[in-house]
Write a protein that holds these residues in place. Structure first.
Motif: not given
Length: 124
Positions: A119, A92, A94-95, A45, A117, A9, A48, A38-39, A90, A36
């Protein structure tokens, strides 16, 4: 148990690209579907992309279709999310996550293990 660690990220300008990685350890990564999510701040959440255990089947949210590509390398126990043509929306955390469902799922509750996660911030 599966431990997941995301990386890759950062801050990027609109139109730019990033590649996220998800390194797995513990139980056999290749036996899980992967996703994947994102939040963004103040939002739930959201899904993706997902990929099947073999990598042969993928599915994307409409918002990222054609811009993002999910992939995995089971020999390296690593999953990836290539993000191109990034937009400010976009932005967020991302997890990555893995699911016992072999094709993964777009539903948060179908996943068994989650990373911490990473960023992603896209400036306009």
């Amino acid at each position: 148990q599966v431990q997941l660690v995301e990386s890759g990220g950062g801050l990027v300008q609109a139109g730019g690209s990033l590649r996220l990685s998800c390194a797995a350890s513990g139980r056999t990564f290749s036996s899980y579907g992967m996703g994947w999510f994102r939040q963004a701040p103040g939002k739930e959440r959201e899904f993706v992309a997902r990929i099947s255990w073999s990598g042969g089947n993928t599915y994307y949210a409409d918002s990222v279709q054609g811009r993002f590509t999910i992939s995995r390398d089971n020999a390296k126990n690593t999953g990836y999310l290539q993000m191109n043509s990034l937009k400010p929306e976009d932005t967020a955390i991302y997890y990555c996550a893995v699911s016992r469902r072999p094709h993964g799922s777009p539903q948060v509750f179908d996943y068994d293990y989650w990373g911490q996660g990473t960023q992603v911030t896209v400036s306009s």
